[in-house]
Structure formats: structure tokens, C-alpha cells
Design an enzyme around this catalytic site. Structure first.
Site, short mmCIF file in Angstrom:
data_model
loop_
_atom_site.label_atom_id
_atom_site.label_comp_id
_atom_site.label_asym_id
_atom_site.label_seq_id
_atom_site.Cartn_x
_atom_site.Cartn_y
_atom_site.Cartn_z
N SER A 1 4.84 -1.36 2.86
CA SER A 1 4.15 -2.42 3.58
C SER A 1 4.46 -3.83 3.07
O SER A 1 3.59 -4.68 3.05
CB SER A 1 2.64 -2.16 3.51
OG SER A 1 1.96 -2.93 4.44
N ASP B 1 -2.40 5.79 13.00
CA ASP B 1 -3.30 4.64 13.16
C ASP B 1 -3.16 4.03 14.55
O ASP B 1 -4.13 3.69 15.21
CB ASP B 1 -3.11 3.59 12.06
CG ASP B 1 -1.70 3.04 11.96
OD1 ASP B 1 -0.74 3.68 12.47
OD2 ASP B 1 -1.52 1.96 11.36
N ASP C 1 -1.96 -1.04 7.60
CA ASP C 1 -1.39 -1.81 6.49
C ASP C 1 -2.21 -3.07 6.20
O ASP C 1 -2.51 -3.39 5.05
CB ASP C 1 0.05 -2.20 6.81
CG ASP C 1 0.93 -1.00 7.07
OD1 ASP C 1 0.48 0.13 6.82
OD2 ASP C 1 2.07 -1.19 7.55
N ASN D 1 13.97 -1.02 8.35
CA ASN D 1 13.24 -2.20 8.82
C ASN D 1 12.69 -1.91 10.21
O ASN D 1 13.43 -1.77 11.18
CB ASN D 1 14.19 -3.41 8.87
CG ASN D 1 13.46 -4.69 9.25
OD1 ASN D 1 12.57 -4.68 10.09
ND2 ASN D 1 13.82 -5.79 8.61
N LYS D 2 11.35 -1.78 10.30
CA LYS D 2 10.71 -1.40 11.57
C LYS D 2 11.04 -2.36 12.71
O LYS D 2 11.22 -1.96 13.85
CB LYS D 2 9.19 -1.34 11.40
CG LYS D 2 8.70 -0.11 10.67
CD LYS D 2 7.20 0.05 10.77
CE LYS D 2 6.42 -1.03 10.10
NZ LYS D 2 5.00 -0.68 9.90
N GLU E 1 0.11 9.84 8.62
CA GLU E 1 1.27 9.04 9.00
C GLU E 1 1.43 8.95 10.51
O GLU E 1 1.32 9.95 11.21
CB GLU E 1 2.53 9.66 8.39
CG GLU E 1 3.47 8.63 7.81
CD GLU E 1 2.78 7.77 6.76
OE1 GLU E 1 2.42 6.61 7.10
OE2 GLU E 1 2.58 8.23 5.63
N ARG F 1 0.84 -1.20 0.00
CA ARG F 1 0.00 0.00 0.00
C ARG F 1 0.87 1.24 0.00
O ARG F 1 2.05 1.21 0.39
CB ARG F 1 -0.95 0.02 1.20
CG ARG F 1 -0.27 0.06 2.56
CD ARG F 1 -0.13 1.42 3.17
NE ARG F 1 0.75 1.41 4.33
CZ ARG F 1 2.03 1.71 4.28
NH1 ARG F 1 2.61 2.03 3.15
NH2 ARG F 1 2.78 1.69 5.38
#
Length: 458
Positions: A145, A51, A190, A233-234, A48, A42
Site C-alpha cells: 500500500s 473490499d 488501504d 503497479n495497479k 484479498e 499495511r
């Protein structure tokens, strides 16, 4: 909109990618796939980092996706392979408890997040054996995502292989929750758009309860995605979870200042609901209550009347235990401002004024400035790319996804797309050999795509 993910019949031989995936599967496992599952990535157009604070977001699905070929068997094992040889194979017993290593976020652990989510939902002591080959076209760690699409694809695969049935909403909620096994405290955008997307429309995604509303994007403009080529990379870094924690603490501090019981409040949206205030009033409250200088642990504990131990166990996450400074004013200011911009963006799309493109572009630019200055989730390369996009003809441009790298999304008048792409290519990509090598998959026009689905060979 249909409640459950669709099951579609398709001619595999007519689709080059599916044909190649089928051949890879057959050479790997010596049998043909029983079915295929697909989940899109997505692009978030606006909204941003809000959520997980309880606020609505406005994404659309993109063409890039995760596709899996699957067979079901009595092997008692889940066998995972990736079409990309740089990602290694993995196998796990169906009778063992699924273990996910947060300290080593390999691709197959994201797949196992989805498996574990479905297993727990249905209390499945014995999962059916599966063989899978996964193929992804979403650039990894790019803010589009790729990780969540893999979790969603896996959840869909596990549901189908075990002959269960779930709605798109239920799948989205399960996959959002189960991705937290990898250590990322995401908010659900996401996974929601991956399942609830429909071709031709963006979506306003609202939470509690989860629902998606069509948002018709204006004629005369297109959205272009450009990757700054810095990976983020989260799950492998603490940047993302640090922001989640700062918002959680800001929630408690604002509630405390207004005499509201903060013990059950975890999200900034909850304080607004509790106070029956507008977003403008919440922004004023942030200025009144929270100072711009960073807070120390000691100051927060004193205001909230909690011990240092409670602070660590109740407010911090596993990978944020070392934090000593917290920028509460800036983070809360971004969240309430960004939540208002999402509603304004939707309102402009709904009312279709003559200058819609200009208005939406301005909201996107304000969003990027807030992400850069208040939320501090941009990086020099992203800021440079956004500046180049605006100089090259975009009416609005902003980082998309978690940030600290990854992609920008730009709104470009249709008649300027060709010159825009050329200018960005020449200014950002071609001068740098590494970027130039990645340019073909890093700069592209994106249209709203459809949501996750199961495919059966005709």
C-alpha cells in the site's frame, strides 16, 4: 479511539529520519518545515480482493510509511519534492484545476489525488501554497500500500495546511474515493487502515458504514513479510480493474438469476444482502447459476438484456474496454469463500482456542490457494516464495495486496522465527543476485503499527 488524526509533539533531532528530512527540506526550500505528516503502509492478513465487493477485510498497519515535511506560504503553488532522487520534482498552480494523468502514474499524481479529494470536500477554490518533501520507506509496487499511503499522507497534509478538520473515517473515505482519479477502482481497505490503525492490534475493517474493530492476534506467533521482488503497479496495468469488472458482472448475473432488479446492484455483497442469504448459500448459488467456462460479451448482454454499448459504458472501466472473456464463476467463488474466511479468522482470534495458530495458518493457506487458482492474481515467483515459507516453518503463508507480484505474509511460531528467516534467505533470496541485493528491505518481521498522524517540532 480518538476521532481525528492525532497531533503529536516530537523532538526532530532525536529521530534520524526526521532530522534528515528536515535538512533536505531546508536545503531545498531555504526554510524549516511547519509540520510533518505520516501515513503507514499495511499488510492484509486475510481478505484479498473483497473490499471492493463490499466485504470486510483484516489488515494491520506496518512500520514502513510515507512521511512528509511541509511548509505553508503565499506562493500560489504546490511544490513537491521527493527525498529519493530517482523521483523528480513537480509543481502545480493552486489556481488551476488539478489534472491527474491516468496514463502516466507518476508519484506526484498520487499526491495530487489526496489534494484534489480535500479540495473537493471543502469546495476550496484557492488552496494555500505548500512546499513539501516526501520520504517513503514502503517498497513501491509491493502490495504493502505505498500508493494509498501517499494519497492518505497528502490528504492529511492538505487538510492541515488549509486549516480544516476531519475525522479519521471521513479522511479514509475521501482518500479512497480520490485515489480513483489515478484509475484504480479500489475498495477502501488501504486508506481505512492507514487512518484507523492502532499500535498492537490488527483491525477488522467493515464498510457501509466504515468502521474498524480491534482483532487481538494470538500470542506465540509473529507475521513475517517477504517480497518476491516482482513489482506490480495497479494503476499502470489493467489486471486489478479487470477483476473489479468481473465481480461487477457476476453481481448482475446472480441478481438476474434470482429475479432481483440488478440495475442498482454493483457489488457481490449487495446480492447477498438482497437475497438475505448466508455466504454458504451464495457459494451454492454461484455453482448453480454461473458456468466455469469463460463468458463472452454476447452471452452476458443476452442474459442481462443490455446492448453492447450499455455493456461498455455501464460495466467496463476505461482500461478494460478490450476485454472479451470473463471468468465470472471463479471470481465470485473466491469472493464469497474469502469473505467467509475473514469472519472465521476473526472468530478464532476472539475465542483464542489452544490451536489458534494452526487454525489461522490453515485459513491463510486456503486464501492463497483461492487467490492463485480462482482469482488468478498470483505469479510463479509468489507461489514459489509461499512454498518456501511453508517449508521453512510458517504455519500459514499467502500473497498479500493485489498480487501479480509483491509480497507474501507468513504466520510463524515465535520460536521458529530465526530459523525461518535464515531458511527463506538461503532458499529464495541468496541464489538470485537481484533478489540478494534487495533482501534487507524485502524480508522482515512486522508488528501492528499506529495510524496516520501530524507531527509538530517541540
Amino acid at each position: 479511539m480518538a476521532t481525528n488524526p492525532p497531533k503529536l509533539k516530537t523532538k526532530i533531532a532525536a529521530n534520524e529520519r526526521m532530522k534528515n528530512l528536515k535538512e533536505t527540506f531546508e536545503s531545498k526550500y531555504g526554510e524549516s518545515p511547519l509540520f510533518y505528516a505520516f501515513a503507514p503502509g499495511r499488510v492484509n492478513l486475510i481478505g484479498e480482493h473483497i473490499d471492493y465487493c463490499g466485504y470486510s477485510v483484516l489488515p494491520m498497519a506496518i512500520e514502513q510509511n510515507i512521511l512528509a515535511a511541509v511548509s505553508v506560504n503565499n506562493s500560489g503553488k504546490i511544490q513537491l519534492a521527493n527525498a529519493n532522487p530517482k523521483y523528480k520534482d513537480f509543481s502545480v498552480s493552486c489556481s488551476e484545476e488539478i489534472a491527474i494523468d491516468r496514463d502516466d502514474p507518476q508519484w506526484y499524481y498520487y499526491f495530487l489525488c489526496g489534494v484534489k479529494g480535500i479540495q473537493e470536500k471543502f469546495g476550496l477554490n484557492h488552496l494555500v501554497g505548500m512546499s513539501c518533501v516526501v520520504d517513503g520507506t514502503i517498497p513501491p509496487s509491493s502490495g504493502l500500500s505505498s500508493s494509498s499511503a501517499l494519497v492518505c499522507c497528502s490528504g492529511l497534509v492538505t487538510m492541515e495546511a488549509n486549516q480544516k478538520s476531519l475525522s479519521k473515517v471521513a479522511l479514509a473515505e475521501i482518500c479512497a474515493k480520490s485515489e480513483r482519479y489515478i484509475g484504480t477502482e479500489g475498495g477502501g481497505m488501504d486508506q481505512s487502515i492507514s487512518f484507523l490503525a492502532e499500535a498492537g492490534t490488527a483491525k477488522l475493517i467493515e464498510f457501509q458504514p466504515l468502521r474498524a474493530t480491534d482483532v487481538k492476534l494470538p500470542d506465540g506467533a509473529v507475521f513475517v513479510i517477504s517480497n518476491c521482488c516482482v513489482e506490480m503497479n495497479k494503476a499502470a496495468s489493467s489486471h486489478y480493474n479487470i477483476r473489479v469488472v468481473e465481480c461487477r458482472i457476476a453481481t448482475k448475473m446472480l441478481a438476474q438469476a434470482r429475479g432481483v432488479d440488478s440495475s442498482r446492484l454493483l457489488k457481490l455483497a449487495h446480492v447477498q444482502i438482497e437475497l438475505k442469504a448466508s455466504l454458504e448459500e451464495m457459494l451454492a448459488l454461484v455453482d448453480e447459476v454461473l458456468h466455469p467456462e469463460p463468458y463472452s460479451r454476447e452471452e452476458i448482454c443476452k442474459v442481462l438484456g443490455i446492448t453492447s454499448e450499455q455493456f461498455s459504458t455501464e460495466l467496463l472501466s476505461a482500461n478494460t474496454q478490450d476485454m472479451t472473456q470473463f471468468k465470472l464463476h471463479q471470481r465470485a467463488k473466491h469472493v464469497y469463500g474469502e469473505a467467509a474466511r475473514v469472519l472465521q479468522f476473526k472468530s478464532v482470534c476472539d475465542s483464542e482456542p489452544a490451536n489458534a495458530t494452526q487454525l489461522l495458518g490453515e485459513l491463510m493457506n486456503q486464501s492463497h490457494a483461492s487467490c492463485r487458482d480462482l482469482y488468478e492474481c498470483s505469479c510463479p515467483e509468489l507461489d514459489q516464495l509461499v512454498d518456501i515459507c511453508l517449508k521453512s516453518g510458517a504455519v500459514g503463508s499467502r500473497l498479500t495486496g493485489a498480487g501479480w507480484g509483491g509480497c507474501a505474509v507468513s504466520m510463524v511460531p515465535s520460536e521458529k522465527v530465526k530459523s525461518f528467516l535464515q531458511a527463506v534467505r538461503e532458499e529464495y533470496y541468496l541464489p538470485d543476485p537481484r533478489r540478494a541485493a534487495m533482501e534487507k528491505q524485502s524480508l522482515f518481521v512486522s508488528k501492528p503499527g499506529g495510524g496516520a498522524a501530524i507531527y509538530l517540532e517541540e
